[in-house]
Design a protein around this motif. Structure first.
Motif, PDB file in Angstrom:
ATOM      1  N   PHE A 268     -53.351  -2.951  43.608  1.00 14.68           N
ATOM      2  CA  PHE A 268     -52.568  -2.843  42.382  1.00 14.68           C
ATOM      3  C   PHE A 268     -53.154  -1.822  41.434  1.00 14.68           C
ATOM      4  CE2 PHE A 268     -52.366  -7.226  43.923  1.00 14.68           C
ATOM      5  CZ  PHE A 268     -51.013  -7.320  44.167  1.00 14.68           C
TER       6      PHE A 268
ATOM      7  N   GLN B  86     -50.911  -3.125  36.247  1.00 14.95           N
ATOM      8  CA  GLN B  86     -50.240  -4.223  36.936  1.00 14.95           C
ATOM      9  C   GLN B  86     -51.183  -5.404  37.140  1.00 14.95           C
ATOM     10  OE1 GLN B  86     -48.375  -3.011  40.619  1.00 14.95           O
ATOM     11  NE2 GLN B  86     -47.550  -5.070  40.908  1.00 14.95           N
ATOM     12  N   ARG B  87     -52.419  -5.043  37.472  1.00 13.17           N
ATOM     13  CA  ARG B  87     -53.444  -6.076  37.651  1.00 13.17           C
ATOM     14  C   ARG B  87     -53.675  -6.819  36.334  1.00 13.17           C
ATOM     15  NH1 ARG B  87     -57.698  -2.660  39.478  1.00 13.17           N
ATOM     16  NH2 ARG B  87     -58.677  -2.662  37.428  1.00 13.17           N
TER      17      ARG B  87
ATOM     18  N   ALA C 272     -51.606  -7.188  33.872  1.00 13.08           N
ATOM     19  CA  ALA C 272     -50.447  -8.037  33.589  1.00 13.08           C
ATOM     20  C   ALA C 272     -50.568  -9.368  34.330  1.00 13.08           C
ATOM     21  CB  ALA C 272     -49.160  -7.325  33.977  1.00 13.08           C
ATOM     22  N   MET C 273     -50.981  -9.305  35.601  1.00 13.20           N
ATOM     23  CA  MET C 273     -51.093 -10.527  36.392  1.00 13.20           C
ATOM     24  C   MET C 273     -52.229 -11.418  35.904  1.00 13.20           C
ATOM     25  SD  MET C 273     -50.269  -8.840  40.097  1.00 13.20           S
ATOM     26  CE  MET C 273     -50.410 -10.309  41.099  1.00 13.20           C
TER      27      MET C 273
ATOM     28  N   MET D 140     -51.112 -13.380  32.926  1.00  8.56           N
ATOM     29  CA  MET D 140     -50.302 -14.530  33.324  1.00  8.56           C
ATOM     30  C   MET D 140     -51.170 -15.704  33.754  1.00  8.56           C
ATOM     31  SD  MET D 140     -47.315 -12.614  35.520  1.00  8.56           S
ATOM     32  CE  MET D 140     -46.702 -11.047  34.867  1.00  8.56           C
TER      33      MET D 140
ATOM     34  N   PHE E  22     -51.395 -19.304  31.907  1.00  9.30           N
ATOM     35  CA  PHE E  22     -50.993 -20.503  32.639  1.00  9.30           C
ATOM     36  C   PHE E  22     -52.107 -21.531  32.709  1.00  9.30           C
ATOM     37  CE2 PHE E  22     -47.051 -21.159  34.958  1.00  9.30           C
ATOM     38  CZ  PHE E  22     -46.314 -20.133  34.407  1.00  9.30           C
TER      39      PHE E  22
ATOM     40  N   LYS F  13     -59.030 -11.238  44.801  1.00  8.71           N
ATOM     41  CA  LYS F  13     -57.571 -11.229  44.710  1.00  8.71           C
ATOM     42  C   LYS F  13     -57.030  -9.802  44.578  1.00  8.71           C
ATOM     43  CE  LYS F  13     -53.605 -13.077  42.275  1.00  8.71           C
ATOM     44  NZ  LYS F  13     -53.065 -14.023  41.309  1.00  8.71           N
TER      45      LYS F  13
ATOM     46  N   SER G 225     -45.259  -7.026  38.303  1.00  2.00           N
ATOM     47  CA  SER G 225     -46.334  -8.018  38.212  1.00  2.00           C
ATOM     48  C   SER G 225     -45.778  -9.438  38.191  1.00  2.00           C
ATOM     49  CB  SER G 225     -47.167  -7.779  36.951  1.00  2.00           C
ATOM     50  OG  SER G 225     -47.701  -6.482  36.971  1.00  2.00           O
ATOM     51  N   PHE G 226     -44.682  -9.631  37.465  1.00  2.00           N
ATOM     52  CA  PHE G 226     -44.071 -10.965  37.433  1.00  2.00           C
ATOM     53  C   PHE G 226     -43.638 -11.368  38.844  1.00  2.00           C
ATOM     54  CE2 PHE G 226     -43.809 -10.834  32.788  1.00  2.00           C
ATOM     55  CZ  PHE G 226     -43.873 -12.170  32.453  1.00  2.00           C
TER      56      PHE G 226
ATOM     57  N   GLU H  22     -44.766 -10.202  41.695  1.00  2.00           N
ATOM     58  CA  GLU H  22     -45.950 -10.382  42.532  1.00  2.00           C
ATOM     59  C   GLU H  22     -46.579 -11.750  42.279  1.00  2.00           C
ATOM     60  OE1 GLU H  22     -48.365  -9.320  45.453  1.00  2.00           O
ATOM     61  OE2 GLU H  22     -46.961  -7.828  44.675  1.00  2.00           O
ATOM     62  N   GLN H  23     -46.582 -12.167  41.036  1.00  2.00           N
ATOM     63  CA  GLN H  23     -47.197 -13.438  40.647  1.00  2.00           C
ATOM     64  C   GLN H  23     -46.281 -14.628  40.983  1.00  2.00           C
ATOM     65  OE1 GLN H  23     -50.292 -13.187  39.648  1.00  2.00           O
ATOM     66  NE2 GLN H  23     -50.728 -15.273  39.038  1.00  2.00           N
TER      67      GLN H  23
ATOM     68  N   LEU I   3     -43.402 -15.546  39.501  1.00  2.00           N
ATOM     69  CA  LEU I   3     -42.895 -16.276  38.335  1.00  2.00           C
ATOM     70  C   LEU I   3     -41.448 -15.942  37.996  1.00  2.00           C
ATOM     71  CD1 LEU I   3     -45.894 -16.011  35.852  1.00  2.00           C
ATOM     72  CD2 LEU I   3     -45.083 -18.043  37.057  1.00  2.00           C
TER      73      LEU I   3
END
Lengths: 270, 270
Positions: free
Chosen positions: A4, A8-9, A11-12, A15, A19, A33, B51-52, B54-55, B57
């Motif tokens: 990634f 992008q990484r 952003a993940m 999340m 969470f 990961k 990213s969403f 990929e995750q 969600l």
């Protein structure tokens, strides 16, 4: 070469932190990961930390070492809290909210996830260092706030019920005196719901004389757990003497006049 | 020159989307907040969308035009749902959960925010295109799931209560027959809680014969609202004939044997 791109990484990772607030992620977890070096993860964490702070949600606490890790520590600033409570106060002071008997209708606010998330963030900010295992509340209106708080604290919610249900198995029941009407009521908690020695935060939507908070307090002691704090959204000015000390409230209800429609609420209860 | 670097900006945008699922943000809002051109925001949105996805969600739905905007559409993949339900099923099948009378203890799961968030995401994924205004549930155990679902749908929760409270003002009460024990019970809803013509999703934790779902259904009609769906976490195999059709359930409870401790649960109820 990483799978990634950095943005992008990042952003993940945001999340994942959101969470699982207050949960530690090892640096290795992120390295594996995203297939990147520790130094890149460390840089990412710094950027993410800045963004959390800028957004007013808290911070990423990193521990860069061999066994290093990072977690999202929720924390809302005083000015953001003030701004939110100001809005909530204004909503509550609308005279259409007065019910017969001088009660205030606010279920729509308590059950609005946007508002509840904020309330949870405020309570979590206050108790984040208390290592809370359970957020204990009383059915019904305390539940959404307790859930939101527990979400940020990475703990579980336990709900005391007014009557014990046949579908719930063995319960511990205590009787308590409602502070305002001096009636005897009971509340029950499933025997399985709390392990001894754990740390409990009591959360409720409203406190008048503090009868149900006192009941939850006694119930916690019956389970040999430790009371780490009591938080309520609204308390009332009268009676001044509550049945519990050391509670924390966000708003104080000073006056409800059923005839004139006047409602007076103050920010920063106790 | 923008105030924030791209990765920092993206991190903040992710936070906003996650905090306000199913809410449209105008491109201008992001342009002004971060002091960048629309083209940059569009690029950001593409990265965030990846990213969403990929995750696992959901996705960012963008509408790039003069009045363009973007929103986070929650959606969990079938394989992720399956994996989560497999774990939940295994937890539920532990024989220590059997209570006297053959009931199943699962309050600890329902009131665990991690689990509840997943359940909310699953229900929201299913009903995201239904433009839900209210998520309606029955106290007590339906509340956390309803809150999580409403959070992803950007709607509000309305809670029917078993008894009407003096502190709640005028209510609409209906009587309903519990499907399994054929007793008459009542449920009440504050008169202010739902506006006519709105779309309602009914959510509950458990369905045996469907009595309370039927009650919530009737209550919705009393408010002249539209029933957009009924979702429950667990339904039972017996009775096969429920009092409502067209519901959606995640797990089916097939057997609880109090003597052998055997519990049989199937993924994909109905």
């Amino acid at each position: 070469m990483s799978k990634f791109k950095r943005s992008q990484r990042i952003a993940m990772m945001v999340m994942e932190f959101l969470f699982s607030a207050n949960k530690n992620f090892s640096l290795n977890y992120f390295c594996e990961k995203y297939d990147v070096a520790k130094s890149s993860v460390s840089e990412d964490l710094q950027k993410i930390n800045k963004s959390f702070q800028e957004q007013g949600l808290g911070m990423i606490v990193s521990n860069i070492g061999a066994s290093g890790g990072a977690y999202f520590k929720p924390s809302i600033s005083k000015s953001e809290t003030q701004k939110f409570l100001e809005t909530l106060k204004n909503k509550l002071q609308s005279k259409e909210r007065i019910l017969p008997g001088g009660y205030l209708y606010y279920s729509d606010l308590i059950f609005n996830p946007k508002i509840t998330n904020y309330l949870g963030l405020i309570f979590a900010s206050r108790y984040i260092d208390e290592e809370i295992d359970y957020v204990l509340t009383m059915e019904t209106k305390g539940i959404p706030i307790a859930m939101a708080t527990a979400n940020y604290l990475n703990s579980e919610v336990v709900v005391a019920r007014r009557e014990s249900k046949v579908t719930e198995g063995a319960v511990v029941t205590i009787n308590y005196v409602t502070g305002s009407t001096r009636r005897i009521q009971s509340m029950s908690l499933n025997k399985r719901s709390m392990q001894p020695g754990k740390r409990v935060l009591i959360i409720d939507d409203f406190m008048k004389a503090g009868g149900s908070a006192k009941g939850l307090y006694e119930l916690t002691k019956e389970f040999n757990c430790i009371i780490a704090g009591i938080g309520v959204v609204i308390d009332t000015e009268i009676p001044q003497q509550k049945m519990v000390d050391n509670y924390f409230s966000l708003l104080k209800l000073k006056k409800v006049n059923e005839i004139t429609g006047e409602i007076e609420i103050e920010i920063g209860g106790k």
